[in-house]
Design a protein around this motif. Structure first.
Motif, PDB file in Angstrom:
ATOM      1  N   LYS A 170     -11.807  -3.586  10.183  1.00  0.00           N
ATOM      2  CA  LYS A 170     -11.111  -2.308   9.923  1.00  0.00           C
ATOM      3  C   LYS A 170     -10.258  -1.867  11.099  1.00  0.00           C
ATOM      4  O   LYS A 170      -9.330  -1.077  10.924  1.00  0.00           O
ATOM      5  CB  LYS A 170     -12.130  -1.215   9.584  1.00  0.00           C
ATOM      6  CG  LYS A 170     -12.904  -1.442   8.295  1.00  0.00           C
ATOM      7  CD  LYS A 170     -13.666  -0.195   7.853  1.00  0.00           C
ATOM      8  CE  LYS A 170     -14.676   0.247   8.908  1.00  0.00           C
ATOM      9  NZ  LYS A 170     -15.766  -0.738   9.085  1.00  0.00           N
ATOM     10  N   THR A 198      -4.495   4.528  16.274  1.00  0.00           N
ATOM     11  CA  THR A 198      -5.039   5.400  15.235  1.00  0.00           C
ATOM     12  C   THR A 198      -4.099   6.592  15.069  1.00  0.00           C
ATOM     13  O   THR A 198      -3.756   7.251  16.059  1.00  0.00           O
ATOM     14  CB  THR A 198      -6.450   5.908  15.601  1.00  0.00           C
ATOM     15  OG1 THR A 198      -7.323   4.787  15.781  1.00  0.00           O
ATOM     16  CG2 THR A 198      -7.011   6.803  14.506  1.00  0.00           C
ATOM     17  N   THR A 216      -4.823  -3.751  13.619  1.00  0.00           N
ATOM     18  CA  THR A 216      -3.572  -3.022  13.398  1.00  0.00           C
ATOM     19  C   THR A 216      -2.389  -3.968  13.563  1.00  0.00           C
ATOM     20  O   THR A 216      -2.522  -5.095  14.061  1.00  0.00           O
ATOM     21  CB  THR A 216      -3.401  -1.856  14.388  1.00  0.00           C
ATOM     22  OG1 THR A 216      -3.016  -2.365  15.674  1.00  0.00           O
ATOM     23  CG2 THR A 216      -4.690  -1.056  14.523  1.00  0.00           C
ATOM     24  N   LYS A 270      -1.470  -8.264  10.132  1.00  0.00           N
ATOM     25  CA  LYS A 270      -1.316  -6.834   9.837  1.00  0.00           C
ATOM     26  C   LYS A 270       0.136  -6.367   9.908  1.00  0.00           C
ATOM     27  O   LYS A 270       0.520  -5.413   9.227  1.00  0.00           O
ATOM     28  CB  LYS A 270      -2.172  -6.014  10.801  1.00  0.00           C
ATOM     29  CG  LYS A 270      -3.628  -5.896  10.396  1.00  0.00           C
ATOM     30  CD  LYS A 270      -3.787  -5.113   9.099  1.00  0.00           C
ATOM     31  CE  LYS A 270      -5.222  -4.822   8.768  1.00  0.00           C
ATOM     32  NZ  LYS A 270      -5.390  -4.081   7.507  1.00  0.00           N
ATOM     33  N   ASP A 295      -4.181  -2.950   3.254  1.00  0.00           N
ATOM     34  CA  ASP A 295      -3.337  -2.060   4.054  1.00  0.00           C
ATOM     35  C   ASP A 295      -3.958  -0.674   4.217  1.00  0.00           C
ATOM     36  O   ASP A 295      -5.048  -0.395   3.701  1.00  0.00           O
ATOM     37  CB  ASP A 295      -1.922  -1.960   3.460  1.00  0.00           C
ATOM     38  CG  ASP A 295      -1.885  -1.263   2.106  1.00  0.00           C
ATOM     39  OD1 ASP A 295      -2.864  -0.579   1.728  1.00  0.00           O
ATOM     40  OD2 ASP A 295      -0.853  -1.381   1.401  1.00  0.00           O
ATOM     41  N   LYS A 296      -3.257   0.207   4.930  1.00  0.00           N
ATOM     42  CA  LYS A 296      -3.790   1.542   5.249  1.00  0.00           C
ATOM     43  C   LYS A 296      -4.015   2.404   4.011  1.00  0.00           C
ATOM     44  O   LYS A 296      -4.807   3.340   4.035  1.00  0.00           O
ATOM     45  CB  LYS A 296      -2.828   2.256   6.211  1.00  0.00           C
ATOM     46  CG  LYS A 296      -2.808   1.684   7.609  1.00  0.00           C
ATOM     47  CD  LYS A 296      -1.912   2.467   8.548  1.00  0.00           C
ATOM     48  CE  LYS A 296      -0.450   2.270   8.221  1.00  0.00           C
ATOM     49  NZ  LYS A 296       0.454   2.870   9.250  1.00  0.00           N
ATOM     50  N   LYS A 297      -3.340   2.067   2.924  1.00  0.00           N
ATOM     51  CA  LYS A 297      -3.506   2.828   1.680  1.00  0.00           C
ATOM     52  C   LYS A 297      -4.661   2.310   0.827  1.00  0.00           C
ATOM     53  O   LYS A 297      -4.921   2.831  -0.249  1.00  0.00           O
ATOM     54  CB  LYS A 297      -2.208   2.779   0.874  1.00  0.00           C
ATOM     55  CG  LYS A 297      -1.024   3.435   1.574  1.00  0.00           C
ATOM     56  CD  LYS A 297       0.230   3.321   0.731  1.00  0.00           C
ATOM     57  CE  LYS A 297       1.430   3.963   1.428  1.00  0.00           C
ATOM     58  NZ  LYS A 297       2.678   3.823   0.634  1.00  0.00           N
ATOM     59  N   GLU A 327       1.116  -4.464   6.449  1.00  0.00           N
ATOM     60  CA  GLU A 327       1.491  -3.050   6.481  1.00  0.00           C
ATOM     61  C   GLU A 327       2.981  -2.820   6.232  1.00  0.00           C
ATOM     62  O   GLU A 327       3.410  -1.679   6.083  1.00  0.00           O
ATOM     63  CB  GLU A 327       1.109  -2.438   7.834  1.00  0.00           C
ATOM     64  CG  GLU A 327      -0.383  -2.476   8.165  1.00  0.00           C
ATOM     65  CD  GLU A 327      -1.225  -1.580   7.268  1.00  0.00           C
ATOM     66  OE1 GLU A 327      -0.652  -0.853   6.441  1.00  0.00           O
ATOM     67  OE2 GLU A 327      -2.462  -1.623   7.394  1.00  0.00           O
TER      68      GLU A 327
END
Length: 491
Positions: free
Chosen positions: A442, A283, A445, A166, A199-201, A170
């Motif tokens: 999910k 988060t 991180t 990650k 990734d987060k997007k 990221e």
């Protein structure tokens, strides 16, 4: 005069049209009567007199065909043999006569060379330059970070381990977008591997060829002696909830007069609890201590206080002694890929000494993801490389059996292992088919490895009595996280 010219031109066009129609009809008639046969026993040679075996990316053979008694090679076969340029669509590599190659970075020497050797068999004209950097003391991560920051000496394809995947997924401008290229393939993969590679997007950046579902393995001799059975179904029921784990640990302690602990270390059980969290460690850029983390602190304290776990540090000499030399511990929680290291290859097939069961909470630990550098000039062949190892069903099944791994392919898992491919006496694919889809990726991180390291340090001190209370332990943990990551909000 003009009228005669026009009539002549019109007549000529009608003649050409009729001739074309006649030719098409005749060609169709000839083709309709032509028999086409596929032959797998025809050997193919180039001028060097060396036999060439042409395979598709899924390891199936590209067989010559006989049309009207004449042998023909599929266009892609000819391209692979000769190196001529063939571009059929957007997904077909251009095997041009010019030199094709790319750079590949990895941290595992055995795995890297195995991949290159196999890729060379199918793509002999492609030159792959390997950049091998062991990850001892974070060397490989430092190499990647420095190369990406400077934009120089970055490999076209680079591997990332689950412990730091990650971090680079990221990282802006590290991995290219694989979303469109991977369409039609990801639906066959285990969902959590896609979640980790995204990734987060919501952009898919990396793919994995294997999965690493968590398991519990146990010594059958101990379970039979003190629990009255070594049946995996019965043992699995005894480990199905934290409450039943505590009950089983108490029975084992009483029956063995305190000589045998159920587990070697709380750290192994932590893997299970981490898999059951609703939220990851971070988060919205804030440190989060999930409810399951809070529960685990109390669970670990109870295990240590009543001596249900031996307090052995994983991978220490005492840990290995408990596995091989004595019967002080009954069970270990580990990722699937670690079984062969613990059990040893002598018991892999028979399962006479060891048993394997599913954990109370599904989790994963380990695995390697592969992505393409966002600014690579060789994205086309780089994608062929990644696609070959992450989507080739035949190859993935063969390697799973040869290297005792778990393929990232739901079709293979659903089909199950063949009779002679059983693992510890069970069909490993069928055993885990119901739960691999439940594994959650999910919550992963970029901070996980370092934050969990701080958490384990604090929890060890707490279990050793160095903190007066759980609250003091958590306070110390938060302080150290803040010192390590000044960009995080720690409340």
């Amino acid at each position: 005069m003009r009228r005669i010219t026009k009539v002549s031109l019109l007549a000529y066009l009608i003649f050409l049209t009729a001739l074309s129609i006649f030719s098409i009809i005749r060609l169709y008639g000839n083709m309709k009567d032509t028999e086409v046969f596929k032959y797998s026993n025809i050997k193919i040679y180039l001028d060097n007199k060396k036999e060439n075996v042409i395979k598709n990316p899924d390891e199936s053979y590209m067989s010559p065909v006989m049309i009207g008694g004449e042998p023909y090679l599929p266009l892609e076969s000819a391209a692979r043999l000769t190196g001529f340029g063939v571009v059929l669509d957007d997904n077909t590599i251009n095997f041009s006569s010019k030199k094709i190659g790319f750079d590949f970075a990895h941290f595992n020497e055995d795995e890297a060379h195995r991949m290159l050797d196999k890729f060379k068999e199918v793509y002999p004209k492609v030159n792959v330059n390997l950049k091998l950097v062991p990850n001892a003391n974070g060397e490989y991560q430092n190499y990647l970070a420095a190369a990406l920051k400077s934009g120089t000496h970055v490999a076209d394809v680079f591997a990332v381990d689950s412990s730091f995947a990650k971090r680079f997924i990221e990282l802006p401008d590290a991995f290219a977008d694989l979303t469109d290229k991977a369409k039609g393939y990801t639906d066959k993969m285990i969902p959590y591997t896609i979640q980790v590679g995204t990734d987060k997007k919501g952009i898919l950046r990396a793919l994995s060829d294997t999965a690493a579902p968590g398991v519990i393995i146990y010594k059958k001799s101990i379970s039979q002696k003190y629990l009255g059975t070594d049946d995996p179904l019965k043992i699995e029921e005894m480990f199905s909830t934290p409450e039943k784990i505590l009950q089983t640990a108490e029975i084992l302690k009483q029956k063995s007069n305190g000589k045998v602990c159920l587990f070697s270390s709380f750290e192994e059980l932590m893997l299970m609890y981490m898999g059951e969290r609703r939220k990851g460690w971070v988060t919205d850029n804030k440190l989060v201590i999930d409810e399951k983390v809070q529960d685990f602190i109390g669970f670990a304290k109870m295990l240590r206080a009543i001596r249900y776990e031996a307090g052995i540090e994983p991978l220490s000499s005492d840990w290995y002694s408990a596995i091989y030399s004595n019967d002080s511990v009954m069970a270990w929680v580990c990722p699937f890929g670690q079984i062969s290291n613990i059990v040893g290859y002598t018991d892999i097939k028979s399962g006479q000494k060891w048993g394997v069961i599913r954990p109370a909470y599904p989790f994963y630990d380990g695995g390697t993801w592969y992505g393409i550098y966002s600014k690579s000039q060789n994205k086309e062949i780089a994608w062929e490389f990644i696609k070959y190892f992450t989507t080739g069903k035949v190859l993935m099944r063969n390697w799973a059996n040869e290297y005792n791994s778990f393929p990232n392919n739901m079709e293979i898992i659903s089909e199950g292992a063949k009779e002679n491919d059983k693992f510890l006496g069970i069909n490993r694919f069928k055993l885990f088919e119901p739960i691999v889809k439940e594994i959650d990726g999910k919550n992963a991180t970029a901070y996980d490895h370092d934050i969990e390291s701080e958490f384990v340090k604090a929890l060890r001190l707490y279990l050793d009595g160095k903190f007066a209370s759980k609250e003091e332990m958590i306070s110390s943990f938060k302080k150290n996280v803040k010192l390590r990551f000044d960009d995080l909000v720690v409340q």
